[in-house]
Design an enzyme around this catalytic site. Structure first.
Site, PDB file in Angstrom:
ATOM      1  CB  SER A  63       6.344 104.018  51.379  1.00 41.33           C
ATOM      2  OG  SER A  63       6.582 102.565  51.460  1.00 41.33           O
ATOM      3  CE  LYS A  66       6.511 101.824  55.007  1.00 42.69           C
ATOM      4  NZ  LYS A  66       6.085 101.541  53.741  1.00 42.69           N
ATOM      5  CE1 TYR A 188       3.442  99.649  55.998  1.00 46.37           C
ATOM      6  CE2 TYR A 188       2.628  97.634  54.688  1.00 46.37           C
ATOM      7  CZ  TYR A 188       3.681  98.500  54.996  1.00 46.37           C
ATOM      8  OH  TYR A 188       4.660  98.826  54.020  1.00 46.37           O
ATOM      9  CE1 TYR A 240      11.557 103.079  52.871  1.00 46.10           C
ATOM     10  CE2 TYR A 240      10.865 103.983  50.690  1.00 46.10           C
ATOM     11  CZ  TYR A 240      10.546 103.626  52.183  1.00 46.10           C
ATOM     12  OH  TYR A 240       9.242 103.626  52.243  1.00 46.10           O
ATOM     13  CB  VAL A 258       6.534 101.051  45.538  1.00 48.58           C
ATOM     14  CG1 VAL A 258       8.008 100.667  46.155  1.00 48.58           C
ATOM     15  CG2 VAL A 258       5.329 100.488  46.264  1.00 48.58           C
TER      16      VAL A 258
END
Ligand code: DON
Length: 304
Positions: A63, A66, A188, A240, A258
């Site tokens: 992530s 992102k 993705y 998060y 992760v």
């Protein structure tokens, strides 16, 4: 301040934590990584580099990608992006589906999996190969021309990613995914499967600390105002459901993955990346979060 001594001390202090936490196993290939790892790199805006431990060992950025896919999409469409993705912390897990129905397929923020799928959809509309657009962007930002995505990790996630696919189809039904869902999911997963190390990422995030200009190649990635805005999103949503706690403990903008990487920066000063594969329950690296908390405390610098 002796930056190398600070990193050496954090490395020592982190050792007892390396056995704690769990590696992400819902992507089977990620569970194969060596567990007892800890690396950290600090890249000052003037080019000085400090490293400790496994800072040059590649890992799956997951992530953390992102942040960079968002940067590319924001370059392309600017504020129009916010018609399709929100800017609020979700208070839910990164892969949660619950808000999507009540909020008509508009993800809360671009760092959730659903939000990153919308971002990848924007890139899929613009680029024939959105995965390579991100790889090439990261090559420029890091100065490492050898960067690539790991096909085995991407395939492993593609084979098991029913949850992300569900989100994709759901958003498609609301008209918030324009391209074929399978193509967006594939791009993705490849973004998430890019392999980098702490040195690459500490350098790559430097543009956000530097008013939008890459300290590596001098590229104007974003204007200063946009760099400020993306950094604010990192602070509020980058880790998060732990973002509030992370801001309290660490006090700088950060983005986790992760794979155990966390990238962060101190405005006008430095980019930093820490990697340790075992995670706490919110999906952030356990030793990595500790290391960044110690880092801002020991150097006496943060946003606050
Ligand atoms: O989509 C997923 O679930 C992963 N490829 C990335 C998730 C992730 O890294 C969340 N970060 N903490």
């Amino acid at each position: 301040m002796d930056m190398q001594a600070v990193l050496d001390r954090i490395h020592d202090e982190a050792q007892p934590l390396l056995g704690q936490g769990r590696v992400a196993s819902y992507i089977p290939e990620l569970a194969k990584v060596p567990l007892q790892r800890f690396g950290m790199a600090v890249s000052m805006l003037d080019g000085r580099l400090y490293t400790v431990g496994d800072a040059r060992e590649d890992f799956s950025i997951q992530s953390v990608s992102k942040l960079f896919s968002l940067t590319l999409a924001f370059q392309l469409v600017g504020d129009a992006l916010w018609e399709r993705v929100g800017r609020e912390p979700s208070g839910t897990a990164f892969n949660s589906l619950v808000q999507l129905e009540t909020e008509q397929g508009k993800p809360r923020n671009p760092f959730l999996n659903a939000g990153a799928l919308v971002v990848t959809d924007v890139l899929s509309t613009r680029f024939v190969q959105p995965e390579m657009a991100l790889v090439e962007f990261l090559r420029r930002l890091s100065g490492n021309a050898g960067l690539q995505y790991d096909d085995a990790v991407a395939r492993s996630e593609l084979a098991t990613g029913s949850r992300n696919r569900a989100m994709g189809h759901f958003m498609h039904s609301f008209g918030n995914l324009k391209n074929p869902v399978d193509a967006v999911i594939e791009a993705y997963c490849r973004h998430c499967a890019i392999r980098m190390n702490c040195v690459d990422l500490a350098r790559a995030v430097g543009f956000l600390a530097n008013g939008g200009v890459s300290p590596v190649g001098g590229e104007q990635v974003l204007d200063a105002s946009s760099a400020k805005r993306l950094s604010a999103l990192m602070l509020t949503c980058g880790t998060y459901d732990a973002a509030g706690d992370f801001a309290y403990r660490v006090g700088i903008p950060a983005k986790s993955g992760v794979g155990g990487g966390i990238v962060a920066h101190i405005p006008r000063t430095l980019g930093v990346c820490v990697w340790s594969p075992r995670l706490e329950h919110t999906g952030n690296s356990l030793a990595g979060s500790f290391a960044l908390e110690r880092f801002t405390s020991l150097i006496g610098q943060s946003l606050f």
